[in-house]
Design a protein around this motif. Structure first.
Motif, PDB file in Angstrom:
ATOM      1  N   ALA A 433       0.809  -1.214   0.000  1.00 15.87           N
ATOM      2  CA  ALA A 433       0.000   0.000   0.000  1.00 15.87           C
ATOM      3  C   ALA A 433       0.842   1.265   0.000  1.00 15.87           C
ATOM      4  O   ALA A 433       0.585   2.194  -0.747  1.00 15.87           O
ATOM      5  CB  ALA A 433      -0.941  -0.008   1.209  1.00 15.87           C
ATOM      6  N   TRP A 434       1.836   1.340   0.853  1.00 16.89           N
ATOM      7  CA  TRP A 434       2.583   2.581   0.986  1.00 16.89           C
ATOM      8  C   TRP A 434       3.335   2.941  -0.282  1.00 16.89           C
ATOM      9  O   TRP A 434       3.631   4.088  -0.545  1.00 16.89           O
ATOM     10  CB  TRP A 434       3.534   2.506   2.180  1.00 16.89           C
ATOM     11  N   ARG A 435       3.648   1.954  -1.096  1.00 16.22           N
ATOM     12  CA  ARG A 435       4.292   2.258  -2.367  1.00 16.22           C
ATOM     13  C   ARG A 435       3.344   3.034  -3.279  1.00 16.22           C
ATOM     14  O   ARG A 435       3.775   3.751  -4.157  1.00 16.22           O
ATOM     15  CB  ARG A 435       4.729   0.966  -3.058  1.00 16.22           C
ATOM     16  N   ARG A 436       2.047   2.858  -3.064  1.00 16.59           N
ATOM     17  CA  ARG A 436       1.054   3.566  -3.865  1.00 16.59           C
ATOM     18  C   ARG A 436       0.472   4.749  -3.095  1.00 16.59           C
ATOM     19  O   ARG A 436      -0.589   5.268  -3.445  1.00 16.59           O
ATOM     20  CB  ARG A 436      -0.079   2.607  -4.244  1.00 16.59           C
ATOM     21  N   ASN A 437       1.159   5.172  -2.062  1.00 17.44           N
ATOM     22  CA  ASN A 437       0.701   6.289  -1.243  1.00 17.44           C
ATOM     23  C   ASN A 437      -0.686   6.006  -0.653  1.00 17.44           C
ATOM     24  O   ASN A 437      -1.575   6.842  -0.662  1.00 17.44           O
ATOM     25  CB  ASN A 437       0.671   7.585  -2.061  1.00 17.44           C
ATOM     26  N   ASN A 461      -5.647  24.145   8.126  1.00 19.07           N
ATOM     27  CA  ASN A 461      -5.206  23.666   6.816  1.00 19.07           C
ATOM     28  C   ASN A 461      -6.043  22.433   6.458  1.00 19.07           C
ATOM     29  O   ASN A 461      -5.542  21.326   6.348  1.00 19.07           O
ATOM     30  CB  ASN A 461      -3.714  23.323   6.840  1.00 19.07           C
ATOM     31  N   PRO A 462      -7.363  22.632   6.287  1.00 21.78           N
ATOM     32  CA  PRO A 462      -8.266  21.483   6.158  1.00 21.78           C
ATOM     33  C   PRO A 462      -8.081  20.761   4.827  1.00 21.78           C
ATOM     34  O   PRO A 462      -7.681  21.340   3.821  1.00 21.78           O
ATOM     35  CB  PRO A 462      -9.647  22.121   6.246  1.00 21.78           C
ATOM     36  N   THR A 463      -8.395  19.470   4.831  1.00 24.72           N
ATOM     37  CA  THR A 463      -8.428  18.708   3.590  1.00 24.72           C
ATOM     38  C   THR A 463      -9.452  19.344   2.663  1.00 24.72           C
ATOM     39  O   THR A 463     -10.608  19.540   3.048  1.00 24.72           O
ATOM     40  CB  THR A 463      -8.842  17.255   3.864  1.00 24.72           C
ATOM     41  N   ARG A 479      -6.924  12.521  -7.220  1.00 28.30           N
ATOM     42  CA  ARG A 479      -5.532  12.230  -6.874  1.00 28.30           C
ATOM     43  C   ARG A 479      -4.829  13.347  -6.107  1.00 28.30           C
ATOM     44  O   ARG A 479      -4.060  13.057  -5.175  1.00 28.30           O
ATOM     45  CB  ARG A 479      -4.755  11.854  -8.140  1.00 28.30           C
ATOM     46  N   PRO A 480      -5.070  14.639  -6.420  1.00 26.64           N
ATOM     47  CA  PRO A 480      -4.401  15.671  -5.614  1.00 26.64           C
ATOM     48  C   PRO A 480      -4.779  15.623  -4.140  1.00 26.64           C
ATOM     49  O   PRO A 480      -3.947  15.928  -3.274  1.00 26.64           O
ATOM     50  CB  PRO A 480      -4.857  16.973  -6.271  1.00 26.64           C
TER      51      PRO A 480
END
Length: 632
Positions: A433-437, A461-463, A479-480
């Protein structure tokens, strides 16, 4: 679908009448003496008694829904209908006050129907039509079951839905007790001010006609109170004041809780109401209140209410309402493309529903398939049956018709679809998973290990929101946002076979926090093989309401709480090679009001506290999403 072919050949290819006449600014009296600004359109040369289509609207009758330029007046008048367009009380040139959402909707609607049937040109039957607010008022009106209210076509009208079983959103003002900030700041701030210029008492019809022809009645066209910069203002209850807007009911609503009894004054349709008016429930999956629309339909179905039909299409709010050749016209688009110059508007083509794309989602041909490929023809057939009295077979169509994204139309007779299989996908560990963020995976197998994923949520600094707003471009590549450190992402492996998800969705989470209160926001996403991550639905819960909106409690640091988020709904086919994704964050700003994490009122605060929030999953604290899967 068995529809009388002779009916379509005789009624639809050409208009019956080539022109119509209009009388504007008739004052129609309500039972309390308030008079509502009303226009009446009659087909030129029509003989005998006419069926009537009524559009009640808070918007400028010369620009918004009900105007000639948005086609409904033209369309139905040329088919031999009288068309009546009326402004709601307290708005534009109608008398009275607009102190509450749906102000006077039930009695004003019934009184207007009574006035129509007393006119010499009326056949004694009235159908109502309209999208968004022009659809919402129909439900309060229908609850009174005026015998002359013969049929209705409410589009994108879920924000009229109140305390039905399984619906605690107060007309989509909340998700899990979190105010839907951006949408309602825009709508109340631009369209329905409590403060307005008033006509002198005793104005004549001729004076009102001249005033309407000369003055702009719809407020400041380019003014948008819902920009992220303006909505960042704290305290949140004052965002419209900071933006320079007039007073509106929004100012009061932002200071309430979901359990506030003041909400009972709003004329939502709710438990105990039993409307019997034949209705087409029209909406689309990316609409703000698609869940409310489907829950209302299910509620009426549980009462065995006759002649109720649900149609869920593809696209955002009201976009499917008028399609080729009755597309989103420039008059309506001008409202949606607010801030554009006239030149820019004229250069913007109306969407082609045969190959429809909005934002980053390509839907293909979203035209209605049931009645000769056209919503307008469907609406005409509906009113011809119930208001004109023609037998045309329209009620032979399926009770439920759904446009499944990436697939096409399906039909059934009940909602949710009876063949769907509730399928639980567990949050689980994913070594890659972490490889794909990402944080982890989704699997139908229960996980063996107990895990926890944490993130830091800073309300300063909200999502951010990306898509999901009211408007044309609601489906946006996530994705951003997915790449942010304050978002947890759980995905299935690439699908070996397509999976069709149709219906209501439930998310069960085990969570903890370092602060007295915080929010958890979830989003269902379709991940394409090229990496695009398209948002399908979202939901949220303010943690203080985990035991009910009438029993708010602060959180204790480190305590693990189970929460349920039940408001998402969609109709989407996850194709082979795609991935099903669940994203979890603690804000989606400015779509949702951000939680300042203090445990206080939130709406009157200006300082926030940084939270460390965690999602627990595994054998002990299982977290999951349950999807209604339609077998092939």
């Amino acid at each position: 679908m068995s529809l009388d072919e002779a009916y379509w050949q005789s009624a639809l290819p050409e208009a019956t009448f080539v022109d119509f006449e209009v009388e504007k600014e008739i004052y129609v009296p309500m039972r309390d003496g308030v008079r509502l600004s009303t226009d009446v359109y009659l087909p030129t040369g029509a003989d005998g008694k006419l069926p009537t289509v009524l559009v009640k609207t808070p918007y400028d009758k010369d620009v918004g829904e009900g105007s000639v330029r948005t086609k409904w007046v033209d369309y139905f008048a040329r088919q031999g209908y009288a068309v009546v367009v009326q402004n709601e009380r307290g708005l534009l040139l109608s008398e009275g006050s607009f102190d509450n959402y749906l102000q006077g909707a039930s009695t004003d609607g019934s009184d207007t129907v009574d006035w129509i049937v007393r006119q010499s040109w009326s056949n004694g039957r009235v159908g109502t039509i309209g999208c968004s607010s022009s659809g919402e008022h129909q439900w309060a009106m229908a609850s009174g079951n005026n015998p002359a209210h013969s049929a209705m076509v409410p589009g994108s009208s879920g924000t009229a839905v109140g305390n039905l079983p399984g619906n605690d959103t107060r007309g989509a003002f909340y998700r899990g007790g979190i105010p839907m900030l951006a949408n309602w700041a825009l709508w109340y701030g631009r369209y329905v001010p409590t403060e307005r210029l008033m006509l002198p008492s005793g104005s004549t019809q001729e004076e009102r006609q001249r005033i309407r022809a000369y003055f702009a009645l719809s407020g400041r066209r380019g003014w948008r109170p819902d920009s992220p910069e303006r909505l960042r203002h704290l305290p949140s209850k004052d965002v419209l004041r900071e933006a320079g807007g007039p007073l509106t009911p929004f100012d009061d609503y932002m200071t309430r809780t979901p359990a506030d009894h003041a909400w009972d004054e709003v004329e939502f349709i709710g438990a105990g109401d039993e409307p019997r008016v034949p209705a087409l429930h029209i909406n689309s999956w990316h609409d703000l209140a698609s869940g409310e629309t489907t829950r209302l339909f299910a509620y009426l179905q549980s009462l065995n209410t006759p002649d109720q039909y649900l149609i869920m299409g593809g696209g955002p709010h009201c976009a499917i309402w008028q399609e080729l050749p009755y597309q989103i016209t420039k008059a309506l688009a001008k409202e949606m493309f607010a801030g554009m110059t006239t030149t820019e508007m004229d250069a913007t083509p109306a969407p082609d529903m045969r190959s429809f794309t909005f934002g980053d989602l390509e839907l293909g041909d979203v035209r209605y398939r049931g009645v000769d490929h056209g919503y307008p023809k469907l609406y005409l057939a509906w009113f011809d049956k119930w208001v004109r009295g023609r037998e045309n077979g329209i009620t032979d169509m399926p009770k439920v018709q759904l446009f499944i994204m990436n697939q096409g139309w399906v039909g059934a007779d009940t909602w949710p679809l009876p063949r769907t299989v509730p399928t639980t996908y567990h949050l689980t560990e994913d070594p890659d998973a972490w490889r794909r963020n990402e944080a982890g995976g989704l699997s139908t197998d229960s996980p063996a290990n107990d895990l926890v994923d944490s993130f830091v949520y800073d309300p300063m600094n909200p999502t951010p929101s990306l898509g999901d707003e009211l408007g044309f471009h609601a489906a946006i590549d996530q994705r951003p946002v997915s790449a942010r450190r304050d978002v947890l992402v759980y995905s299935t492996p690439q699908l070996e076979h397509a999976v069709t998800v149709v219906g209501p969705i439930k998310v069960d989470l085990h969570v903890s926090t370092s602060v007295k209160d915080t929010d958890f926001i979830v989003r269902l996403v379709d991940v394409y093989p090229d990496g695009r991550a398209i948002n399908l639905a979202h939901d949220g819960l303010r943690l203080r309401y985990r035991d009910g909106f009438d029993a708010p409690e602060p959180a204790e640091e480190g305590t693990v709480y189970q929460i349920v988020l039940p408001n998402m709904v969609t109709g989407n086919r996850f194709l082979e090679g795609h991935r099903i994704r669940l994203e979890i964050a603690s804000s989606s700003f400015p779509m949702y009001e951000r939680n300042l994490n203090t445990g206080g009122n939130n709406f009157d605060e200006t300082e926030g506290v940084v939270a460390r929030n965690s999602v627990h999953y595994g054998a002990v604290h299982g977290s999951s999403i349950t999807l209604p899967i339609l077998p092939d």
